[in-house]
Scaffold this active site. Sequence first.
Site, mmCIF file in Angstrom:
data_model
loop_
_atom_site.group_PDB
_atom_site.id
_atom_site.type_symbol
_atom_site.label_atom_id
_atom_site.label_comp_id
_atom_site.label_asym_id
_atom_site.label_seq_id
_atom_site.Cartn_x
_atom_site.Cartn_y
_atom_site.Cartn_z
ATOM 1 N N HIS A 40 -78.447 5.862 -148.174
ATOM 2 C CA HIS A 40 -77.354 6.660 -147.603
ATOM 3 C C HIS A 40 -77.785 8.105 -147.358
ATOM 4 O O HIS A 40 -77.562 8.659 -146.281
ATOM 5 C CB HIS A 40 -76.136 6.596 -148.521
ATOM 6 C CG HIS A 40 -75.120 7.668 -148.256
ATOM 7 N ND1 HIS A 40 -74.390 7.723 -147.086
ATOM 8 C CD2 HIS A 40 -74.722 8.738 -148.994
ATOM 9 C CE1 HIS A 40 -73.583 8.778 -147.133
ATOM 10 N NE2 HIS A 40 -73.768 9.413 -148.271
ATOM 11 N N HIS A 64 -77.574 15.907 -150.818
ATOM 12 C CA HIS A 64 -76.144 16.224 -150.782
ATOM 13 C C HIS A 64 -75.308 15.499 -151.835
ATOM 14 O O HIS A 64 -74.233 15.962 -152.190
ATOM 15 C CB HIS A 64 -75.556 16.013 -149.382
ATOM 16 C CG HIS A 64 -75.171 14.593 -149.058
ATOM 17 N ND1 HIS A 64 -76.050 13.714 -148.472
ATOM 18 C CD2 HIS A 64 -74.027 13.902 -149.255
ATOM 19 C CE1 HIS A 64 -75.442 12.540 -148.306
ATOM 20 N NE2 HIS A 64 -74.220 12.627 -148.773
ATOM 21 N N GLU A 68 -72.916 15.718 -157.281
ATOM 22 C CA GLU A 68 -71.693 14.987 -157.563
ATOM 23 C C GLU A 68 -71.983 13.636 -158.224
ATOM 24 O O GLU A 68 -71.282 13.215 -159.132
ATOM 25 C CB GLU A 68 -70.924 14.784 -156.255
ATOM 26 C CG GLU A 68 -69.492 14.351 -156.417
ATOM 27 C CD GLU A 68 -68.568 15.456 -156.933
ATOM 28 O OE1 GLU A 68 -69.055 16.577 -157.168
ATOM 29 O OE2 GLU A 68 -67.378 15.162 -157.121
ATOM 30 N N ASP A 69 -73.030 12.956 -157.779
ATOM 31 C CA ASP A 69 -73.222 11.562 -158.202
ATOM 32 C C ASP A 69 -74.334 11.325 -159.229
ATOM 33 O O ASP A 69 -74.399 10.264 -159.830
ATOM 34 C CB ASP A 69 -73.492 10.662 -156.982
ATOM 35 C CG ASP A 69 -72.274 10.559 -156.067
ATOM 36 O OD1 ASP A 69 -71.176 10.921 -156.534
ATOM 37 O OD2 ASP A 69 -72.416 10.147 -154.917
ATOM 38 N N ASP A 131 -72.881 12.681 -143.171
ATOM 39 C CA ASP A 131 -72.496 11.870 -144.333
ATOM 40 C C ASP A 131 -71.373 10.913 -143.947
ATOM 41 O O ASP A 131 -71.419 9.722 -144.224
ATOM 42 C CB ASP A 131 -72.049 12.850 -145.438
ATOM 43 C CG ASP A 131 -71.382 12.172 -146.614
ATOM 44 O OD1 ASP A 131 -72.036 11.323 -147.249
ATOM 45 O OD2 ASP A 131 -70.211 12.496 -146.903
ATOM 46 N N ASP A 252 -63.250 4.122 -114.855
ATOM 47 C CA ASP A 252 -64.413 4.642 -115.579
ATOM 48 C C ASP A 252 -64.767 3.779 -116.790
ATOM 49 O O ASP A 252 -65.299 4.267 -117.776
ATOM 50 C CB ASP A 252 -64.196 6.098 -115.996
ATOM 51 C CG ASP A 252 -62.974 6.258 -116.900
ATOM 52 O OD1 ASP A 252 -62.205 5.288 -117.040
ATOM 53 O OD2 ASP A 252 -62.797 7.352 -117.460
HETATM 54 MN MN MN Z 1 -72.666 11.095 -149.236
#
Ligand code: MN
Length: 567
Positions: A40, A64, A68-69, A131, A252
């Site tokens: 990811h 990133h 947090e993780d 993300d 279109d």
């Molecule tokens: Mn993420």
Amino acid sequence: MTIREIVKSSPDGMIAKAFAFSEKAHRGQKRSSGEPYFNHVLQTAQFLHDWHLDEQTVVAGLLHDTVEDTGVATETIEKEFGREVAFLVEGVTKLGRLKYRGAETTKAENLRKMILAISEDLRVVFIKLADRLHNMQTLKALSPQAQRRIALETDEIYASLAYRLGMQHVSGELQDLAFSYLHPKEARWLEAHTLEAYEERTKYLQKIKPDVEELLVQNGIKPLIIDFRAKRLSSLYKKMQRNAMDLDQIFDLVAMRIIVKSTEECYAVLGIIHGAWPPLPGRIKDYIAMPKPNGYRSLHTTIIGPERKAVEFQIRTKEMHEEAETGIAAHWVYKQKEKKSGKTQPSNENINDDLLWVQELRRWQEVYGEQISDPGKFLESMKIDFFKKRIFAITPRGEVIDLPAGATPVDFAYHIHTDVGSGCVGAKVNQRIVPLDHELQSGDMVEIVTQKNKKPSSDWLRFVKTAAAKDKIRSSLRKKHRLMDHEPQRTEFRVVVEDRTGLIKDVSAAIARSHISITHLETNVSPGSRFPVDKVVCDITEKQKIEKLILKLKQIKGVREITYRLI
Ligand code: MN
């Protein structure tokens, strides 16, 4: 180039270092789909690289989710990768705490503003968009409720942010992905019913493509690219709904896109095409002279082509095309390149474009902040400081609280509810305990600790920023004072006695044994009367204690009668 290739080709670079750091931090972690979590962040970084963002942004993309993780400290990121990368990662972490629960609880526009305010730097928004794009591409693995919530948030918040930043391609991609989760039935119907039409249109365009190419070359123009662009299902759905149209009325559905070298060539191509086939009136759009508010530039026209079929053409330069893909990011990249190549004076054309890019942002800025005097500078720094007079903090449930700059947890608490404000005894900001006069920042998650029957302190008036908090504190202080004026503090006992030696000593001993203190004692307060009265003032006010004490005192020899009053 893929990120893996970059790692291989410069193994000592920042990206390689972040790659290794992140892979180690996420090792053993799996996504709901079962694939390694690292995939990811790698894909997020890949998007950022594809959008031509700078190395620091790509590095932050790789990192990133580490704070947090995986519990990596921001300080560690700063030590290893520098202040700027740490700042970008921190920004993404803050954005991750926001939750959009539909228009009833938080206005979508407020949340979009908040995202910009929290981000402080547009590169944080780009990381969040990358993300989100990957999360949407892998949304299948989540529960239906999570799918719906994330798809709604993507459609109403992130796709629209991407659009305003001029990232048409990303915005469209996010909308299409969200559409299939928000309207699965309609999406399936459209897919089934447009497949044939798409194929038929594409075949037709393929057939006439050599004619178009030849026509242009004959007129001295060598197009860089001619390709086809199928209309997105989500925008087809919106268009059909808006105009109550049938599929065969949509011209279109698939458009022919011609990319040429210069703006002059764009107009030349338009003339050549109109010369060969009659244009449909009202369908010529000059987004080069009058770009869309988000900066989109292109010429559009619909003509009646061979076999009397309507064909939409989109004509633009390579630069315009790239801008439509990556929007404001593309502009920023050009700026950086100019700086590096020493070309400090941007051309007039660039300045005009910059104005367009920030136009939409300005509309927000009008409500919230000061003027951006130099849009070029604004873009260069990617700083979003026009919300600096407001801060946006969030509750643990993800609701957005909009406060003036300098606001404290007490302001936040009163904004939620008067009782929360009055009962406030402590606060946690981003899970850390802070003093009540702590200055909140945009993106802070604030938790208020309350206690029943707690009253506000006059001390709070020193630091609260909102008028609402001030008013509420003052009014409950007034209430408290009124109560204090009337609330009894002590009890005065009048003890009628048959006087004897040592009586007063026995009385005070009995009171002391009950652990009650005497604040005042007076004997024989009415001299000359038949029964002398002793007055005792004690520091108790509870009825139960008073009655208990009276019972005790009555057992003392010589005590005849006791009355009392609260004073
Ligand atoms: Mn993420």
